[in-house]
Write an enzyme that holds these catalytic residues in place. Structure first.
Site, PDB file in Angstrom:
ATOM      1  CG  HIS A 255     -19.349  18.832  -0.032  1.00 50.97           C
ATOM      2  ND1 HIS A 255     -19.646  20.156   0.139  1.00 50.97           N
ATOM      3  CD2 HIS A 255     -20.498  18.227  -0.445  1.00 50.97           C
ATOM      4  CE1 HIS A 255     -20.925  20.351  -0.154  1.00 50.97           C
ATOM      5  NE2 HIS A 255     -21.468  19.203  -0.510  1.00 50.97           N
ATOM      6  CD  GLU A 313     -24.605  12.700  -4.106  1.00 47.66           C
ATOM      7  OE1 GLU A 313     -25.533  11.963  -3.750  1.00 47.66           O
ATOM      8  OE2 GLU A 313     -24.748  13.683  -4.853  1.00 47.66           O
TER       9      GLU A 313
HETATM   10  N1  COA Z   1     -11.125  11.499  -4.962  1.00 54.42           N
HETATM   11  C1  COA Z   1      -9.850  11.797  -5.260  1.00 54.42           C
HETATM   12  N2  COA Z   1      -9.334  13.037  -5.205  1.00 54.42           N
HETATM   13  C2  COA Z   1     -10.144  14.013  -4.847  1.00 54.42           C
HETATM   14  C3  COA Z   1     -11.492  13.788  -4.514  1.00 54.42           C
HETATM   15  C4  COA Z   1     -11.980  12.475  -4.579  1.00 54.42           C
HETATM   16  N3  COA Z   1     -13.227  12.165  -4.294  1.00 54.42           N
HETATM   17  N4  COA Z   1     -12.087  14.963  -4.200  1.00 54.42           N
HETATM   18  C5  COA Z   1     -11.130  15.910  -4.341  1.00 54.42           C
HETATM   19  N5  COA Z   1      -9.974  15.334  -4.726  1.00 54.42           N
HETATM   20  C6  COA Z   1      -8.715  16.010  -4.988  1.00 54.42           C
HETATM   21  C7  COA Z   1      -8.903  16.908  -6.194  1.00 54.42           C
HETATM   22  O1  COA Z   1      -8.579  16.191  -7.374  1.00 54.42           O
HETATM   23  C8  COA Z   1      -7.958  18.012  -5.907  1.00 54.42           C
HETATM   24  O2  COA Z   1      -6.672  17.603  -6.296  1.00 54.42           O
HETATM   25  P1  COA Z   1      -5.755  18.572  -7.207  1.00 54.42           P
HETATM   26  O3  COA Z   1      -5.493  19.737  -6.300  1.00 54.42           O
HETATM   27  O4  COA Z   1      -4.573  17.727  -7.525  1.00 54.42           O
HETATM   28  O5  COA Z   1      -6.611  18.900  -8.397  1.00 54.42           O
HETATM   29  C9  COA Z   1      -7.936  18.114  -4.382  1.00 54.42           C
HETATM   30  O6  COA Z   1      -8.438  16.877  -3.906  1.00 54.42           O
HETATM   31  C10 COA Z   1      -8.804  19.228  -3.835  1.00 54.42           C
HETATM   32  O7  COA Z   1     -10.085  19.162  -4.403  1.00 54.42           O
HETATM   33  P2  COA Z   1     -11.239  20.159  -3.912  1.00 54.42           P
HETATM   34  O8  COA Z   1     -10.877  21.553  -4.258  1.00 54.42           O
HETATM   35  O9  COA Z   1     -11.602  19.835  -2.552  1.00 54.42           O
HETATM   36  O10 COA Z   1     -12.454  19.663  -4.803  1.00 54.42           O
HETATM   37  P3  COA Z   1     -13.584  20.523  -5.484  1.00 54.42           P
HETATM   38  O11 COA Z   1     -14.186  21.490  -4.527  1.00 54.42           O
HETATM   39  O12 COA Z   1     -13.119  21.034  -6.782  1.00 54.42           O
HETATM   40  O13 COA Z   1     -14.602  19.350  -5.786  1.00 54.42           O
HETATM   41  C11 COA Z   1     -16.054  17.560  -5.474  1.00 54.42           C
HETATM   42  C12 COA Z   1     -15.512  18.855  -4.869  1.00 54.42           C
HETATM   43  C13 COA Z   1     -17.238  17.047  -4.647  1.00 54.42           C
HETATM   44  C14 COA Z   1     -16.556  17.819  -6.926  1.00 54.42           C
HETATM   45  C15 COA Z   1     -14.920  16.525  -5.484  1.00 54.42           C
HETATM   46  O14 COA Z   1     -14.525  16.265  -4.166  1.00 54.42           O
HETATM   47  C16 COA Z   1     -15.317  15.251  -6.210  1.00 54.42           C
HETATM   48  O15 COA Z   1     -15.220  15.190  -7.415  1.00 54.42           O
HETATM   49  N6  COA Z   1     -15.746  14.203  -5.454  1.00 54.42           N
HETATM   50  C17 COA Z   1     -16.194  12.979  -6.061  1.00 54.42           C
HETATM   51  C18 COA Z   1     -17.605  13.152  -6.648  1.00 54.42           C
HETATM   52  C19 COA Z   1     -18.675  13.227  -5.600  1.00 54.42           C
HETATM   53  O16 COA Z   1     -18.695  12.433  -4.657  1.00 54.42           O
HETATM   54  N7  COA Z   1     -19.595  14.185  -5.779  1.00 54.42           N
HETATM   55  C20 COA Z   1     -20.722  14.369  -4.886  1.00 54.42           C
HETATM   56  C21 COA Z   1     -20.538  15.599  -4.058  1.00 54.42           C
HETATM   57  S1  COA Z   1     -21.822  15.767  -2.848  1.00 54.42           S
END
Ligand code: COA
Length: 387
Positions: A255, A313
């Site tokens: 998140h 979600e």
């Molecule tokens: N699965 C695998 N890796 C994940 C991940 C997941 N669900 N969520 C984050 N990461 C990884 C990212 O790829 C990132 O890696 P990097 O540094 O090599 O690029 C690292 O963890 C840090 O990510 P972060 O900065 O916390 O993510 P964000 O703030 O850009 O994105 C989300 C947040 C929600 C978009 C992201 O966690 C995601 O895509 N989750 C899956 C989709 C989802 O469930 N969305 C609903 C949200 S309520």
């Protein structure tokens, strides 16, 4: 060249405080969501959706008399303008996706708004979604039942039969849990529109457009797909490891704001557990628990120190699936809950009456001079001409 204000650009407005609100507060470090003073865990599993809508509007829970009157007022506003129903039929004939149909028809509610458009919008959203769902499947909409509460009537209009108490409680919990969540993108969009002194229907239509995007309201369907793809607990590790190896994100985890477990996940997990124990497929619930446990273990290995946790979600998908809703209805049902927050924010923003008008930083070309078209250099080879 900057905006001249000495204020610097922040991509995605991350960390920027864009409003003061009493409607909800999110503490991403502590994993706390407060809805008008109530922790989400305290409120969502107990309150009806009508109580939550009233709370977000009035900053207090209604007493028994106020609640009865509010319930009646909300139920009395469910009727759709005839042209809205005509448009739903035309959209269904063209197979328009659910969120587009909701956005298009929400606009037509301007044909018949009362002195309280916020209430009209909240009352009519589930009616639009349920009617459209049936039309898309070639079925006639089920007329709403004014004797049923908001959540029960939504299920009734979708299914064509009165829902059991367990299903209604599960849906009330879901709708209350997602009713508001700080300055999320769709709520921000609604506030920007109302801040120009535009109307509430315009604001909510803009909010639906924002919610539709896959980065905001679109993850629960894919989260459930992964559970189905895994199929049996023994496959969880292999399937999830392979996804991470391919660089895919595990849907339903991580998140932008929460650095600990999303508090909404716990509320919805408890609701899903109750629902699956009574009404739905208990094996699927057990499988989802295994998938979650494995995903959290692998994400901890994959991004140590990042603390990627279950988000709202994952259990939204499980809960709504347990209620018999197909994945296409997950995001529209999110809108049915979030319209409570959008409209409360519209009322709050209208009272504040301050135009929201940030600045931008200009990063384009400088000092160009106009010359007649025939004197302009021809585009370099390979450079696309505007269409
Ligand atoms: N699965 C695998 N890796 C994940 C991940 C997941 N669900 N969520 C984050 N990461 C990884 C990212 O790829 C990132 O890696 P990097 O540094 O090599 O690029 C690292 O963890 C840090 O990510 P972060 O900065 O916390 O993510 P964000 O703030 O850009 O994105 C989300 C947040 C929600 C978009 C992201 O966690 C995601 O895509 N989750 C899956 C989709 C989802 O469930 N969305 C609903 C949200 S309520």
């Amino acid at each position: 060249m900057g905006g001249g204000s000495g204020v610097s650009f922040v991509a995605g407005l991350e960390g920027v405080v864009a409003a003061r609100t009493r409607i909800s507060g999110v503490d991403g470090e502590a994993g706390v969501l407060t809805l008008a003073g109530f922790p989400v865990e305290e409120l969502a599993g107990r309150a009806t959706f009508e109580e939550v809508v009233y709370l977000l509007r009035h900053d207090a829970l209604p007493d028994a008399g106020e609640l009865a009157a509010f319930r009646t007022a909300l139920a009395g506003r469910r009727g759709l303008p005839a042209a809205t129903v005509d448009l739903l039929r035309a959209a269904a004939d063209s197979g328009i996706p659910e969120m587009d149909a909701l956005r298009m028809t929400a606009d037509t509610l301007s044909l018949d708004v009362s002195e309280d458009p916020a209430l009209d919008l909240v009352a009519r959203f589930p009616v639009i979604v349920a009617a459209y769902h049936r039309l898309l499947r070639g079925e006639e909409p089920v007329p709403s039942d004014p004797g049923l509460g908001h959540a029960a009537n939504y299920l009734y209009m979708l299914r064509g039969e009165a829902p059991g108490e367990g299903s209604v409680r599960a849906l009330e919990t879901y709708l209350g849990t997602v009713s508001d969540h700080g300055m999320n993108a769709s709520t921000f969009a609604a506030r920007v529109i109302v801040a120009t002194r535009s109307d509430f229907v315009s604001a909510v239509v803009g909010a639906v457009g924002a919610l539709k995007g896959p980065l905001h309201g679109g993850a629960p369907g894919p989260a459930l797909d992964v559970v189905f793809e895994i199929g049996a607990a023994g496959n969880a590790e292999t399937v999830l490891r392979e996804k991470l190896r391919r660089g895919e994100r595990l849907m339903g985890f991580g998140h932008r704001i929460y650095r600990v477990r999303d508090p909404r996940a716990d509320v919805l997990a408890a609701a899903a557990e109750r629902l699956y124990a009574s009404d739905a497929d208990g094996d699927l619930y057990e499988l989802a628990l295994e998938v979650e446990e494995t995903a959290l273990r692998l994400l901890a290995e994959h991004r140590p120190g990042r603390n990627l946790q279950t988000n709202v979600e994952f259990y939204t998908a499980l809960l709504l699936h347990g209620l018999g809703l197909p994945a296409e209805l997950f995001t529209p049902t999110f809108a049915v809950g979030r319209v409570a927050g959008w409209t409360a924010h519209c009322i709050e923003q209208q009272a504040e009456d301050r135009l929201i008008r940030p600045q931008s930083e200009y990063v384009g070309a400088e000092d160009r001079r106009w010359v007649p078209p025939e004197e302009r250099p021809s585009p370099r080879s390979g450079e696309a001409l505007p269409g």
